[in-house]
Design an enzyme around this catalytic site. Structure first.
Site, short mmCIF file in Angstrom:
data_model
loop_
_atom_site.label_atom_id
_atom_site.label_comp_id
_atom_site.label_asym_id
_atom_site.label_seq_id
_atom_site.Cartn_x
_atom_site.Cartn_y
_atom_site.Cartn_z
NE ARG A 176 -3.56 -2.02 2.77
CZ ARG A 176 -3.97 -3.10 2.10
NH1 ARG A 176 -3.90 -3.12 0.78
NH2 ARG A 176 -4.43 -4.16 2.72
CB SER A 225 -4.15 -8.24 10.24
OG SER A 225 -3.96 -9.10 9.14
CB CYS A 280 -0.07 -2.39 16.40
SG CYS A 280 1.58 -1.98 16.91
P1 NAD Z 1 -1.97 -7.08 6.82
O1 NAD Z 1 -1.96 -8.29 7.67
O2 NAD Z 1 -3.09 -6.88 5.87
O3 NAD Z 1 -0.62 -7.04 5.94
C1 NAD Z 1 0.64 -7.21 6.51
C2 NAD Z 1 1.56 -7.84 5.46
O4 NAD Z 1 1.04 -9.12 5.09
C3 NAD Z 1 1.67 -7.03 4.17
O5 NAD Z 1 3.00 -7.04 3.74
C4 NAD Z 1 0.75 -7.77 3.21
O6 NAD Z 1 1.17 -7.68 1.88
C5 NAD Z 1 0.86 -9.20 3.69
N1 NAD Z 1 -0.36 -9.98 3.44
C6 NAD Z 1 -1.63 -9.51 3.39
N2 NAD Z 1 -2.49 -10.52 3.13
C7 NAD Z 1 -1.76 -11.64 3.02
C8 NAD Z 1 -2.08 -13.01 2.76
N3 NAD Z 1 -3.35 -13.41 2.57
N4 NAD Z 1 -1.09 -13.92 2.73
C9 NAD Z 1 0.19 -13.52 2.93
N5 NAD Z 1 0.56 -12.24 3.16
C10 NAD Z 1 -0.40 -11.30 3.21
O7 NAD Z 1 -1.83 -5.84 7.81
P2 NAD Z 1 -1.89 -4.29 7.45
O8 NAD Z 1 -3.30 -3.92 7.13
O9 NAD Z 1 -0.83 -3.93 6.48
O10 NAD Z 1 -1.46 -3.65 8.85
C11 NAD Z 1 -2.35 -3.40 9.89
C12 NAD Z 1 -2.36 -4.51 10.90
O11 NAD Z 1 -1.04 -4.72 11.40
C13 NAD Z 1 -3.20 -4.21 12.14
O12 NAD Z 1 -3.88 -5.38 12.51
C14 NAD Z 1 -2.17 -3.82 13.19
O13 NAD Z 1 -2.57 -4.02 14.52
C15 NAD Z 1 -1.07 -4.74 12.83
N6 NAD Z 1 0.21 -4.26 13.36
C16 NAD Z 1 0.72 -4.92 14.42
C17 NAD Z 1 1.91 -4.48 14.97
C18 NAD Z 1 2.49 -5.18 16.15
O14 NAD Z 1 3.63 -4.91 16.45
N7 NAD Z 1 1.80 -6.09 16.81
C19 NAD Z 1 2.57 -3.37 14.44
C20 NAD Z 1 2.02 -2.72 13.35
C21 NAD Z 1 0.82 -3.19 12.80
#
Ligand code: NAD
Length: 498
Positions: A176, A225, A280
């Protein structure tokens, strides 16, 4: 239109197939394309990292650290450019973007201590003429998959440390907002990193699955996520990889009746609405102990929420920008609709916000719900938007029970003047990161970051000392140099000092 390409073996590498739109969330316009890697492109990066590993693991840690020193300087020099790139694609304000970069740089500073942190342990004379030590060796090719909400900081949690520990790294950033992440990686090349030690490959599920399935990739760090974290953890560990997968959150702030209310309100405003709630560690629930503090909190929050300065993140002096995508905006508005339908009291409604001059941006205004109860979806789910929910309880014990019953356990905090309450909270709360009068208790770079329960899958937290453990494996060496004149007979009992 510009395409954001991959960085493979030190060269910008065009994609061979699919690509995705990158949006400017303040205007709703497509600003760039990003290449989405197929398996063959990912394999190029894996081969590159594998070929770079033998020389890099044998490069002295002090020399690896020197690259990080230069990297830190370049990051500081280019702060304005990086902040603008973050803001243009994520939507967060320039000041917020600069803040995330600074926290990222702190991880580079920690990585500069490589010679110190990789010293291992040594014992002389564990037996006659026998010395023993433990060595911290790199794992090999490791990969990181990162979320959209911290395109600079979260990748910097991972690869500086992995790389100074002697590994070669493949980063799969969020598709994104890929531009700042790529720009930062190019600065590390400029700092003198050998080709192939860091590769950046953009993509979606196909690229991630290629990393999970590649036998050459020995460890995966994931932040995103919870459903994807769980998927990566189970698929990665099934294949024998080391995995740390950090997931979503629902962070509660407890307000005790004796809290310093004005300071708690300021803290909550920043923690709930900063970065449009897309953190997060954002506080999304305020648990008020007693109606008196709840009523006072609502009265103090209302004017401050209504006064939030909201606009295009790249304009100066704002409190909040837009959400990252149209889908994110629609999801947040859907949760607000659900909160109303499920009977929560909507005190401030951000759904109809229109920013003059940016009518097509993905804006939602600061939103406040009171009298939220635990079965409502606005309470159970991570909304990831500028929505704060107030839950009213009768005691600290009830507040703690509520938090401990929630599926997530990333961050939490308590506002109080009472040491006994604070101590009980720190001892008994089932959450990985706890603040006392500190709303966003994100650990500094020389501690480690990680939640409990469904906020983290794996054993080791991110960065800091746990990061060093994650990116190294221990080898215990026992060495004997017998004196020339001596001869020892064969021993058949288990060797001991007895
Ligand atoms: P996301 O899970 O949609 O994406 C994260 C990564 O996973 C991206 O690089 C994406 O391309 C990849 N991805 C997405 N769908 C996938 C799939 N089906 N298979 C494999 N890879 C896939 O998360 P987001 O929307 O980019 O970020 C927000 C989320 O991240 C929120 O839930 C937030 O709480 C979490 N977050 C957690 C922390 C932490 O330290 N716990 C820190 C930052 C963000």
């Amino acid at each position: 239109m510009t395409t954001v390409n991959h960085l493979i073996h030190g060269e910008m590498t065009a994609g061979t197939g699919r690509s995705a739109d990158v949006f400017n969330p303040s205007t709703g316009e497509v600003s760039k394309q990003v290449a989405l890697a197929d398996r063959a492109t990912m394999q190029l990066a894996i081969d590159s990292a594998k070929s770079a590993f033998p020389a890099w693991r044998n490069t002295p840690p002090a020399k690896r650290a020197q690259v990080m020193f230069r990297f830190k300087q370049l990051l500081e020099q280019h702060e304005a450019t990086i902040s603008k790139l973050i803001s243009e694609e994520h939507g967060k304000t320039l000041e917020d973007a600069a803040g995330e970069l600074k926290r990222g740089i702190e991880n580079v500073e920690f990585a500069c201590a490589a010679p110190e942190i990789l010293k291992g342990e040594y014992s002389r004379n564990v037996g006659p003429n026998i010395d023993a030590w433990s060595d911290m060796q790199p794992i090999g090719v490791v990969a990181g998959i990162t979320p959209f909400n911290f395109p600079a900081m979260v990748p910097l949690w991972m690869y500086p440390l992995a790389i100074v520990c002697g590994n070669c790294f493949i980063l799969k950033p969020s598709e994104r907002d890929p531009s700042s992440t790529l720009y930062i990686a190019q600065l590390l090349q400029e700092a003198g990193l050998p080709k192939g030690v860091l590769n950046v490959v953009h993509g979606d599920k196909e690229a991630v699955d290629a990393l999970i399935e590649a036998p050459e990739v020995k460890a995966l760090s994931f932040v995103g996520s919870t459903p994807i974290a769980e998927y990566i953890y189970s698929e990665g560990t099934k294949r024998g990889k080391r995995v740390q997968a950090l997931g979503g959150a629902k962070n509660h702030a407890v307000l005790m009746p004796d809290a310093d209310l004005d300071n708690a309100v300021s803290a909550l405003m920043g923690a709930a609405y900063g970065s449009c709630g897309e953190r997060c560690m954002a506080i999304s629930v305020a648990v008020c102990v007693g109606d008196q503090i709840a009523d006072a909190l609502v009265q103090k929050l209302i004017p401050q929420i209504k006064a939030l300065k909201i606009g295009a993140g790249t304009s100066c002096g704002l409190d909040m920008g837009p959400l990252v995508t149209a889908a994110a905006r629609d999801k947040v508005k859907g949760y607000i609709d659900a909160g109303v339908a499920q009977g929560a009291s909507l005190v401030v409604d951000g759904r109809d916000l229109v920013v003059a001059g940016n009518e097509n941006g993905y804006f939602v205004g600061g939103t406040l719900f009171d009298k939220v109860t635990p079965e409502m979806t606005i309470y159970t789910d991570e909304i990831f938007g500028p929505v704060l929910c107030i839950v009213r309880v009768g005691s600290l014990e009830q507040a703690m029970q509520l938090i401990n019953d929630h599926e997530y356990g990333n961050g939490t905090c308590i506002f109080t003047r009472d040491g006994e309450s604070a101590r009980l909270f720190c001892d008994e709360i089932e959450v990985g990161m706890v603040g006392v009068n500190v709303p966003l208790p994100v650990p500094v770079a020389y501690h480690s970051f990680g939640g409990w329960k469904r906020s983290l899958f794996g054993d080791l937290h991110a960065y800091g000392p746990d990061g060093v453990r994650f990116y190294t494996r221990k080898k215990a060496i026992t060495q004997r140099w017998p004196q020339r004149a001596s001869h020892e007979a064969a021993q058949f009992a288990f060797p001991s000092n007895g």
